[in-house]
Design an enzyme around this catalytic site. Structure first.
Site, PDB file in Angstrom:
ATOM      1  N   ARG A  26       0.851  -1.187   0.000  1.00 48.94           N
ATOM      2  CA  ARG A  26       0.000   0.000   0.000  1.00 48.94           C
ATOM      3  C   ARG A  26       0.889   1.241   0.000  1.00 48.94           C
ATOM      4  O   ARG A  26       2.090   1.153   0.192  1.00 48.94           O
ATOM      5  CB  ARG A  26      -0.929   0.005   1.214  1.00 48.94           C
ATOM      6  CG  ARG A  26      -0.257  -0.401   2.498  1.00 48.94           C
ATOM      7  CD  ARG A  26      -0.717   0.344   3.708  1.00 48.94           C
ATOM      8  NE  ARG A  26      -0.611   1.767   3.565  1.00 48.94           N
ATOM      9  CZ  ARG A  26       0.507   2.460   3.726  1.00 48.94           C
ATOM     10  NH1 ARG A  26       1.661   1.847   4.000  1.00 48.94           N
ATOM     11  NH2 ARG A  26       0.513   3.766   3.600  1.00 48.94           N
ATOM     12  N   GLY A  27       0.241   2.392  -0.197  1.00 47.85           N
ATOM     13  CA  GLY A  27       0.964   3.636  -0.405  1.00 47.85           C
ATOM     14  C   GLY A  27       1.101   3.859  -1.895  1.00 47.85           C
ATOM     15  O   GLY A  27       1.507   2.949  -2.635  1.00 47.85           O
ATOM     16  N   ALA A  28       0.756   5.044  -2.359  1.00 40.67           N
ATOM     17  CA  ALA A  28       0.695   5.300  -3.804  1.00 40.67           C
ATOM     18  C   ALA A  28       1.987   4.926  -4.536  1.00 40.67           C
ATOM     19  O   ALA A  28       1.933   4.225  -5.556  1.00 40.67           O
ATOM     20  CB  ALA A  28       0.318   6.757  -4.052  1.00 40.67           C
TER      21      ALA A  28
ATOM     22  N   ARG B 269      -7.389  -0.718  -7.019  1.00 39.51           N
ATOM     23  CA  ARG B 269      -7.597   0.454  -6.165  1.00 39.51           C
ATOM     24  C   ARG B 269      -7.914   1.648  -7.061  1.00 39.51           C
ATOM     25  O   ARG B 269      -7.085   2.041  -7.874  1.00 39.51           O
ATOM     26  CB  ARG B 269      -6.344   0.789  -5.335  1.00 39.51           C
ATOM     27  CG  ARG B 269      -5.848  -0.263  -4.365  1.00 39.51           C
ATOM     28  CD  ARG B 269      -6.717  -0.463  -3.140  1.00 39.51           C
ATOM     29  NE  ARG B 269      -6.932   0.728  -2.355  1.00 39.51           N
ATOM     30  CZ  ARG B 269      -6.097   1.179  -1.400  1.00 39.51           C
ATOM     31  NH1 ARG B 269      -4.984   0.547  -1.138  1.00 39.51           N
ATOM     32  NH2 ARG B 269      -6.414   2.251  -0.706  1.00 39.51           N
TER      33      ARG B 269
ATOM     34  N   GLN C 261      -2.974   2.723  10.009  1.00 33.37           N
ATOM     35  CA  GLN C 261      -1.660   2.730   9.356  1.00 33.37           C
ATOM     36  C   GLN C 261      -0.647   3.586  10.109  1.00 33.37           C
ATOM     37  O   GLN C 261       0.544   3.302  10.091  1.00 33.37           O
ATOM     38  CB  GLN C 261      -1.775   3.236   7.921  1.00 33.37           C
ATOM     39  CG  GLN C 261      -2.587   2.349   6.994  1.00 33.37           C
ATOM     40  CD  GLN C 261      -4.012   2.853   6.833  1.00 33.37           C
ATOM     41  OE1 GLN C 261      -4.586   3.404   7.769  1.00 33.37           O
ATOM     42  NE2 GLN C 261      -4.588   2.678   5.662  1.00 33.37           N
TER      43      GLN C 261
ATOM     44  N   ASP D 271      -2.712  10.299  -2.394  1.00 28.97           N
ATOM     45  CA  ASP D 271      -2.949   9.291  -3.419  1.00 28.97           C
ATOM     46  C   ASP D 271      -3.290   9.909  -4.772  1.00 28.97           C
ATOM     47  O   ASP D 271      -3.154   9.256  -5.793  1.00 28.97           O
ATOM     48  CB  ASP D 271      -4.067   8.355  -2.971  1.00 28.97           C
ATOM     49  CG  ASP D 271      -3.596   7.433  -1.861  1.00 28.97           C
ATOM     50  OD1 ASP D 271      -3.326   6.262  -2.151  1.00 28.97           O
ATOM     51  OD2 ASP D 271      -3.476   7.889  -0.709  1.00 28.97           O
TER      52      ASP D 271
ATOM     53  N   ASN E 138      -6.293  12.112   0.128  1.00 20.21           N
ATOM     54  CA  ASN E 138      -5.384  11.335   0.977  1.00 20.21           C
ATOM     55  C   ASN E 138      -6.225  10.564   1.989  1.00 20.21           C
ATOM     56  O   ASN E 138      -7.448  10.702   2.042  1.00 20.21           O
ATOM     57  CB  ASN E 138      -4.368  12.253   1.666  1.00 20.21           C
ATOM     58  CG  ASN E 138      -3.255  11.470   2.341  1.00 20.21           C
ATOM     59  OD1 ASN E 138      -2.688  10.543   1.755  1.00 20.21           O
ATOM     60  ND2 ASN E 138      -2.939  11.810   3.576  1.00 20.21           N
ATOM     61  N   LYS E 139      -5.557   9.760   2.792  1.00 22.01           N
ATOM     62  CA  LYS E 139      -6.246   8.904   3.750  1.00 22.01           C
ATOM     63  C   LYS E 139      -7.277   9.689   4.561  1.00 22.01           C
ATOM     64  O   LYS E 139      -7.046  10.822   4.952  1.00 22.01           O
ATOM     65  CB  LYS E 139      -5.223   8.249   4.681  1.00 22.01           C
ATOM     66  CG  LYS E 139      -5.792   7.220   5.629  1.00 22.01           C
ATOM     67  CD  LYS E 139      -6.558   6.123   4.910  1.00 22.01           C
ATOM     68  CE  LYS E 139      -5.738   5.386   3.879  1.00 22.01           C
ATOM     69  NZ  LYS E 139      -6.532   4.388   3.121  1.00 22.01           N
TER      70      LYS E 139
END
EC number: 5.3.1.23
Length: 359
Positions: free
Chosen positions: A54-56, A99, A206, A247, A257-258
């Protein structure tokens, strides 16, 4: 007994001899460090969807390696371009569906597809070799890009500053350095010391499981806080700057973003604390005019109602709204830190200038 820390492992790597995408299973952190070797396209799709990777930036690298590995298989079956490309395009579309919000996924896959189309007059074997080289290059570029973001971000803070971050945009979200943590890690290399506050980042935690873990493993002074405590640490004067990843950045500077990022930005503006978004140009989507056009991923209710709890903590049948991301409006953002420099308002102009440097 091994003395390795999480920082000694590659977040995303290629084992070409085994035809495997090698990742750290981030769903098992911080309890155990498990390395996965993924050889099947469905496994790679699942790893992206289930947040094992995970993470762009890391998603983009994983996608590039994943589609190369699939092309390697297809090349054994299809030696003519048309048959090869038909199956390649189908695999690319499938992997791209894992995603919807992180633009790096489609960016990396489109870049790999362009390699295929540019080399269509060559043999399939040669095309597969070109895809290998491109996947490796994308991975190496990520390291250089994050390092450059760290250098630019470091100019915005000074030794001893307090920094707040949300979610995980660290080493675990990229190949190395991360995005939001890059100024912290580059500063550490230069002898700087920072006090970092890591938001827990519910519902998937996270910040607690990953950011606090990797910063602690790296010897950074980190304090974990629940998301709803960020106002207190800002009000207390403990935070000098905020760095977050993202993202997707829209052309006007709105940022997805998150979930919870926009709350942090809003509170930061109340206390006049600079709020910086760290974004490789691969995360900037100039084809998306504003944040209103960014598709926000909706995730399963169980992540809110029962994940991380021994027993379900919400009543059966309760309705749950669980967006994975929110949009932070550009007027809340002090600057967007890229590998080519820092964009500032008006973002519709400054981001275009950033892309002229890229070209």
């Amino acid at each position: 007994m091994s003395n390795k820390t999480i920082m000694d492992y590659d977040t995303v790597a290629l084992d070409d001899a085994k035809s495997a995408l090698v990742i750290i299973d981030q769903t098992k952190l911080p309890y155990s460090t498990e390395i996965l070797e993924l050889t099947d396209l469905k496994e790679i799709w699942d790893a992206i969807y289930l947040l094992q990777v995970r993470g762009a930036p890391a998603i983009g690298v994983a996608a590039a390696i994943g589609i190369y590995l699939e092309a390697k298989k297809i090349g054994v079956e299809e030696t003519e371009f048309d048959g090869f490309y038909e199956k390649f395009a189908k695999a690319k579309e499938y992997l791209d569906s894992a995603r919807p919000t992180a633009v790096n996924l489609s960016w990396a896959l489109n870049r790999m597809e362009q390699v295929v189309l540019t080399n269509k007059t060559r043999s399939v074997e040669e095309i597969v070799k070109c895809l290998h080289d491109e996947a490796v290059e994308i991975r190496e570029e990520d390291i250089l890009v994050c390092r450059a973001i760290g250098e630019h971000g470091l100019t915005l803070i000074k030794d001893g500053d307090g920094i707040l971050t949300h979610c995980n945009a660290g080493k675990l979200a990229a190949v190395k350095y991360g995005t939001a943590t890059a100024p912290i890690y580059v500063g550490q290399e230069k002898g700087y010391s920072f006090r970092v506050f890591a938001d827990e980042t519910r519902p998937l935690l996270q910040g607690a499981r990953l950011t606090a873990f990797e910063l602690k493993e790296s010897g950074i002074d980190v304090t974990l806080i629940c998301d709803n405590m960020s106002n207190m640490v800002m009000r207390n004067g403990w935070v000098n700057a905020i760095f977050v990843g993202c993202d997707r950045v829209a052309a006007n500077g709105d940022v997805a973003n998150k979930i919870g990022t926009s709350i942090v930005a809003t509170v930061a503006k109340r206390y006049n604390i600079p709020f910086y978004v760290c974004a490789p140009t691969a995360t900037i989507d100039m084809a998306t005019p504003t944040g209103n056009e960014i598709k926000i991923e909706q995730r399963k209710a169980e992540e809110v109602t029962e994940m991380w709890y021994e027993k379900r903590m919400a009543p059966d049948g309760v309705k749950v709204y669980n967006p994975a991301f929110d949009v932070t409006d550009n007027d809340l953002i002090t600057g967007i830190v890229t590998e080519f420099g820092i964009a500032r308002a008006p973002y519709s102009e400054s981001l275009k200038k950033i892309f002229t440097m890229k070209s």
